[in-house]
Motif scaffolding. Sequence first.
Motif, mmCIF file in Angstrom:
data_model
loop_
_atom_site.group_PDB
_atom_site.id
_atom_site.type_symbol
_atom_site.label_atom_id
_atom_site.label_comp_id
_atom_site.label_asym_id
_atom_site.label_seq_id
_atom_site.Cartn_x
_atom_site.Cartn_y
_atom_site.Cartn_z
ATOM 1 N N LEU A 80 0.807 -1.161 0.016
ATOM 2 C CA LEU A 80 -0.053 -0.051 0.108
ATOM 3 C C LEU A 80 0.871 1.233 0.159
ATOM 4 C CD1 LEU A 80 -2.598 1.628 0.436
ATOM 5 C CD2 LEU A 80 -2.523 1.223 2.724
ATOM 6 N N ASP A 81 1.860 1.251 0.945
ATOM 7 C CA ASP A 81 2.805 2.318 0.932
ATOM 8 C C ASP A 81 3.560 2.586 -0.532
ATOM 9 O OD1 ASP A 81 2.127 2.729 3.557
ATOM 10 O OD2 ASP A 81 3.988 1.995 4.308
ATOM 11 N N ALA A 82 4.018 1.284 -1.136
ATOM 12 C CA ALA A 82 4.522 1.844 -2.307
ATOM 13 C C ALA A 82 3.556 2.142 -3.497
ATOM 14 C CB ALA A 82 5.225 0.209 -3.007
ATOM 15 N N LEU A 83 2.520 1.691 -3.555
ATOM 16 C CA LEU A 83 1.324 2.104 -4.427
ATOM 17 C C LEU A 83 0.941 3.666 -4.217
ATOM 18 C CD1 LEU A 83 -0.960 -0.761 -4.484
ATOM 19 C CD2 LEU A 83 0.493 -0.099 -6.070
ATOM 20 N N GLY A 106 -9.163 -1.325 0.943
ATOM 21 C CA GLY A 106 -9.698 -2.012 1.697
ATOM 22 C C GLY A 106 -10.192 -1.514 3.236
ATOM 23 N N GLY A 107 -10.009 -0.262 3.609
ATOM 24 C CA GLY A 107 -10.022 0.223 4.776
ATOM 25 C C GLY A 107 -8.896 -0.035 5.788
ATOM 26 N N HIS A 108 -7.890 -0.328 5.155
ATOM 27 C CA HIS A 108 -6.581 -0.688 5.959
ATOM 28 C C HIS A 108 -6.087 0.615 6.675
ATOM 29 C CE1 HIS A 108 -2.902 -2.415 7.144
ATOM 30 N NE2 HIS A 108 -2.251 -1.469 6.701
ATOM 31 N N ARG A 109 -5.807 1.700 5.984
ATOM 32 C CA ARG A 109 -5.544 2.968 6.785
ATOM 33 C C ARG A 109 -6.519 3.491 7.780
ATOM 34 N NH1 ARG A 109 -0.515 4.176 4.931
ATOM 35 N NH2 ARG A 109 -0.113 4.552 2.723
ATOM 36 N N ALA A 110 -7.630 3.158 7.396
ATOM 37 C CA ALA A 110 -8.851 4.021 8.254
ATOM 38 C C ALA A 110 -8.666 3.101 9.709
ATOM 39 C CB ALA A 110 -10.480 3.937 7.466
ATOM 40 N N GLU A 111 -8.634 1.950 9.377
ATOM 41 C CA GLU A 111 -8.389 0.946 10.721
ATOM 42 C C GLU A 111 -7.166 1.030 11.414
ATOM 43 O OE1 GLU A 111 -8.643 -1.595 13.818
ATOM 44 O OE2 GLU A 111 -10.487 -0.921 12.426
ATOM 45 N N GLN A 112 -6.072 1.247 10.539
ATOM 46 C CA GLN A 112 -4.745 1.861 11.319
ATOM 47 C C GLN A 112 -5.005 2.994 12.127
ATOM 48 O OE1 GLN A 112 -1.840 2.438 8.220
ATOM 49 N NE2 GLN A 112 -0.043 1.398 9.616
ATOM 50 N N ARG A 113 -5.584 4.039 11.289
ATOM 51 C CA ARG A 113 -5.682 5.213 12.054
ATOM 52 C C ARG A 113 -6.428 5.168 13.580
ATOM 53 N NH1 ARG A 113 -5.590 10.262 10.002
ATOM 54 N NH2 ARG A 113 -5.751 9.459 7.727
ATOM 55 N N ARG A 114 -7.777 4.177 13.310
ATOM 56 C CA ARG A 114 -8.420 4.056 14.640
ATOM 57 C C ARG A 114 -7.672 3.538 15.703
ATOM 58 N NH1 ARG A 114 -9.883 0.301 17.446
ATOM 59 N NH2 ARG A 114 -9.092 -1.242 16.013
ATOM 60 N N ARG A 115 -6.545 2.471 15.323
ATOM 61 C CA ARG A 115 -5.954 1.737 16.449
ATOM 62 C C ARG A 115 -4.816 2.617 16.915
ATOM 63 N NH1 ARG A 115 -0.924 -0.146 15.985
ATOM 64 N NH2 ARG A 115 -0.849 0.242 13.673
ATOM 65 N N LEU A 116 -4.308 3.550 16.030
ATOM 66 C CA LEU A 116 -3.252 4.423 16.501
ATOM 67 C C LEU A 116 -3.654 5.509 17.338
ATOM 68 C CD1 LEU A 116 -1.039 4.690 13.109
ATOM 69 C CD2 LEU A 116 -0.156 3.843 15.199
ATOM 70 N N VAL A 117 -5.114 6.096 17.161
ATOM 71 C CA VAL A 117 -5.642 6.958 17.880
ATOM 72 C C VAL A 117 -5.844 6.456 19.277
ATOM 73 C CG1 VAL A 117 -7.887 8.420 18.254
ATOM 74 C CG2 VAL A 117 -6.611 8.475 16.197
ATOM 75 N N ALA A 118 -6.259 5.130 19.454
ATOM 76 C CA ALA A 118 -6.377 4.513 20.497
ATOM 77 C C ALA A 118 -5.300 4.335 21.328
ATOM 78 C CB ALA A 118 -7.253 3.108 20.493
ATOM 79 N N LEU A 119 -4.139 4.057 20.671
ATOM 80 C CA LEU A 119 -2.775 3.888 21.388
ATOM 81 C C LEU A 119 -2.437 5.315 21.755
ATOM 82 C CD1 LEU A 119 -0.043 2.651 21.875
ATOM 83 C CD2 LEU A 119 0.584 3.303 19.547
ATOM 84 N N ALA A 120 -2.554 6.245 21.072
ATOM 85 C CA ALA A 120 -2.338 7.550 21.632
ATOM 86 C C ALA A 120 -2.914 7.970 22.569
ATOM 87 C CB ALA A 120 -2.469 8.679 20.246
ATOM 88 N N GLU A 121 -4.185 7.681 22.816
ATOM 89 C CA GLU A 121 -5.223 8.142 23.844
ATOM 90 C C GLU A 121 -4.705 7.569 25.090
ATOM 91 O OE1 GLU A 121 -9.149 7.344 22.326
ATOM 92 O OE2 GLU A 121 -9.156 9.340 21.447
#
Length: 174
Positions: A80-83, A106-121
């Motif tokens: 995904l990053d390469a594309l 496929g919503g990969h970044r959206a899910e990743q963003r959700r996980r990262l926001v939870a980690l940050a909080e």
Amino acid sequence: MHVSEDLKHDPALDAPQTDRPSKVERLEQEGDIAADYLEELLDIADLDGDLDMDVDGDRASVSIVGADLSQLIGAKGEVLDALQELTRLAVYRETGERSRLMLDIGGHRAEQRRRLVALAEKSIEEVRASGESLSLEAMTSFERKVVHDAVAAAGLTSESEGTEPHRHVVILPA
């Protein structure tokens, strides 16, 4: 008092220049170019996917959704990053301007963003409770940006430290 012709004010100079498209129009153009490029890629790879274009803040955003697109994401998102980088290059080739286009599959970044926001909080609460700075694991630039934004929204500060591929976020106490 007499004003010479060349010193008179020309109201046409006050009018906004319309030969350059607005920022939103430029971002929409980036999205269109990216979508065309990605449609060709999907055709070549014989993959089904629907494209959704948007302008998200100060960047164009393109999402591909469909059946199984996991091969376009990769194990850790490296495909995904390469594309995304290839798509940005396609936009640059057409416009001559650097693109900050964001690609999601496929919503990969959206899910990743959700996980990262939870980690940050969770990390923000740790920093507030301990009063000490906290270093997080190494992250990509996209991941660090999400964490920095979440930290800023919570009223704290953060900074990136280290060099790639070990660059990470440090959350600082208030």
